[in-house]
Design a protein around this motif. Structure first.
Motif, PDB file in Angstrom:
ATOM      1  N   VAL A  17       0.826  -1.223  -0.133  1.00  8.95           N
ATOM      2  CA  VAL A  17      -0.020   0.271  -0.046  1.00  8.95           C
ATOM      3  C   VAL A  17       0.961   1.130  -0.011  1.00  8.95           C
ATOM      4  O   VAL A  17       1.800   1.420   0.825  1.00  8.95           O
ATOM      5  CB  VAL A  17      -0.906   0.105   1.127  1.00  8.95           C
ATOM      6  N   ALA A  18       0.680   2.250  -1.178  1.00  9.62           N
ATOM      7  CA  ALA A  18       1.354   3.479  -1.170  1.00  9.62           C
ATOM      8  C   ALA A  18       1.043   4.353   0.052  1.00  9.62           C
ATOM      9  O   ALA A  18      -0.280   4.328   0.420  1.00  9.62           O
ATOM     10  CB  ALA A  18       1.129   4.066  -2.459  1.00  9.62           C
ATOM     11  N   VAL A  19       1.881   5.115   0.600  1.00 11.03           N
ATOM     12  CA  VAL A  19       1.472   5.980   1.684  1.00 11.03           C
ATOM     13  C   VAL A  19       2.152   7.311   1.169  1.00 11.03           C
ATOM     14  O   VAL A  19       3.428   7.492   1.032  1.00 11.03           O
ATOM     15  CB  VAL A  19       1.888   5.777   3.068  1.00 11.03           C
ATOM     16  N   GLU A  20       1.294   8.415   1.154  1.00 13.47           N
ATOM     17  CA  GLU A  20       1.886   9.685   1.115  1.00 13.47           C
ATOM     18  C   GLU A  20       1.410  10.578   2.369  1.00 13.47           C
ATOM     19  O   GLU A  20       0.801  10.377   2.976  1.00 13.47           O
ATOM     20  CB  GLU A  20       1.149  10.535  -0.133  1.00 13.47           C
ATOM     21  N   VAL A  21       2.493  11.505   2.632  1.00 11.35           N
ATOM     22  CA  VAL A  21       2.279  12.511   3.813  1.00 11.35           C
ATOM     23  C   VAL A  21       2.101  13.994   3.216  1.00 11.35           C
ATOM     24  O   VAL A  21       3.267  14.183   2.695  1.00 11.35           O
ATOM     25  CB  VAL A  21       3.372  12.264   4.620  1.00 11.35           C
ATOM     26  N   TRP A  22       1.013  14.456   3.350  1.00  8.72           N
ATOM     27  CA  TRP A  22       1.032  15.881   3.133  1.00  8.72           C
ATOM     28  C   TRP A  22       1.140  16.849   4.192  1.00  8.72           C
ATOM     29  O   TRP A  22       0.500  16.554   5.168  1.00  8.72           O
ATOM     30  CB  TRP A  22      -0.470  16.171   2.621  1.00  8.72           C
ATOM     31  N   ASP A  23       2.330  17.458   4.015  1.00  7.04           N
ATOM     32  CA  ASP A  23       2.932  18.627   5.042  1.00  7.04           C
ATOM     33  C   ASP A  23       1.788  19.764   4.814  1.00  7.04           C
ATOM     34  O   ASP A  23       2.412  20.711   4.126  1.00  7.04           O
ATOM     35  CB  ASP A  23       4.411  18.890   4.750  1.00  7.04           C
ATOM     36  N   THR A  24       0.765  19.953   5.369  1.00  2.65           N
ATOM     37  CA  THR A  24      -0.222  20.936   4.956  1.00  2.65           C
ATOM     38  C   THR A  24       0.308  22.248   5.566  1.00  2.65           C
ATOM     39  O   THR A  24       0.932  21.963   6.774  1.00  2.65           O
ATOM     40  CB  THR A  24      -1.505  20.417   5.438  1.00  2.65           C
ATOM     41  N   ASP A  25      -0.261  23.192   5.150  1.00  2.55           N
ATOM     42  CA  ASP A  25      -0.018  24.559   5.739  1.00  2.55           C
ATOM     43  C   ASP A  25      -0.668  24.395   7.278  1.00  2.55           C
ATOM     44  O   ASP A  25      -1.794  24.082   7.335  1.00  2.55           O
ATOM     45  CB  ASP A  25      -0.701  25.618   4.854  1.00  2.55           C
ATOM     46  N   GLU A  26       0.017  25.255   8.250  1.00  3.17           N
ATOM     47  CA  GLU A  26      -0.503  25.224   9.405  1.00  3.17           C
ATOM     48  C   GLU A  26      -0.523  26.835   9.809  1.00  3.17           C
ATOM     49  O   GLU A  26       0.542  27.286  10.621  1.00  3.17           O
ATOM     50  CB  GLU A  26       0.212  24.500  10.612  1.00  3.17           C
ATOM     51  N   PRO A  27      -1.489  27.521   9.504  1.00  2.22           N
ATOM     52  CA  PRO A  27      -1.563  28.864   9.555  1.00  2.22           C
ATOM     53  C   PRO A  27      -1.570  29.302  11.220  1.00  2.22           C
ATOM     54  O   PRO A  27      -0.982  30.678  11.396  1.00  2.22           O
ATOM     55  CB  PRO A  27      -3.001  29.340   9.182  1.00  2.22           C
ATOM     56  N   SER A  28      -1.823  28.636  12.131  1.00  5.47           N
ATOM     57  CA  SER A  28      -1.492  29.052  13.364  1.00  5.47           C
ATOM     58  C   SER A  28       0.088  29.156  13.864  1.00  5.47           C
ATOM     59  O   SER A  28       0.110  30.197  14.888  1.00  5.47           O
ATOM     60  CB  SER A  28      -2.066  27.706  14.477  1.00  5.47           C
TER      61      SER A  28
END
Length: 140
Positions: A97-108
């Protein structure tokens, strides 16, 4: 990948980011993919983050009926792709199973909170979901 790729979006609580990604993917892709979400530390019986639901409602996406679900090995192993939304959750990739990690924006981190924070997060996730739907459509 199967004829209909399966994607599981994951965050820690399954109350915010992963649910937003699930709702946005359903909006973008309709029924072209099997889409779900789960949390690495979900509190079963909880509810969706109110601000997450509010900012998705602005786009016509209703996630208010979502109930947090705990990620299990079975859920992860049944997916073609596991997408970790944000960097707080940790997922051991199941074999095959492929796994991707999205380092999303954290405006706080920039002092932006409340509804404006959630809109920025929503827009970041929406852009990533659109790109993912396009990539998966090409593969299937």
């Amino acid at each position: 990948m199967t004829d209909r790729p399966s994607v599981v979006f994951v965050c820690v609580s399954n109350r915010g980011k992963s649910v937003m990604a699930e709702g946005l993917m359903r909006r973008v892709a309709g029924d072209r993919f099997d889409v779900s979400s789960a949390g690495t530390e979900a509190k079963v019986g909880g509810s969706v983050n109110e601000l997450s639901a509010e900012v998705l409602a602005e786009l016509g996406v209703d996630i208010t009926g979502h109930a947090p679900r705990q990620l299990t090995g079975e859920i992860a192993a049944a997916a073609d792709l596991v997408v970790v939304v944000g960097t707080a959750a940790r997922v051991d990739p199941p074999p095959g199973v492929a796994v991707e990690v999205w380092d999303t924006d954290e405006p706080s981190l920039r002092g932006i909170d409340g509804i404006e924070r959630m809109r920025i997060i929503r827009d970041d996730i929406a852009e990533r979901v659109g790109e993912l739907a396009e990539r998966l459509s090409v593969r299937s």
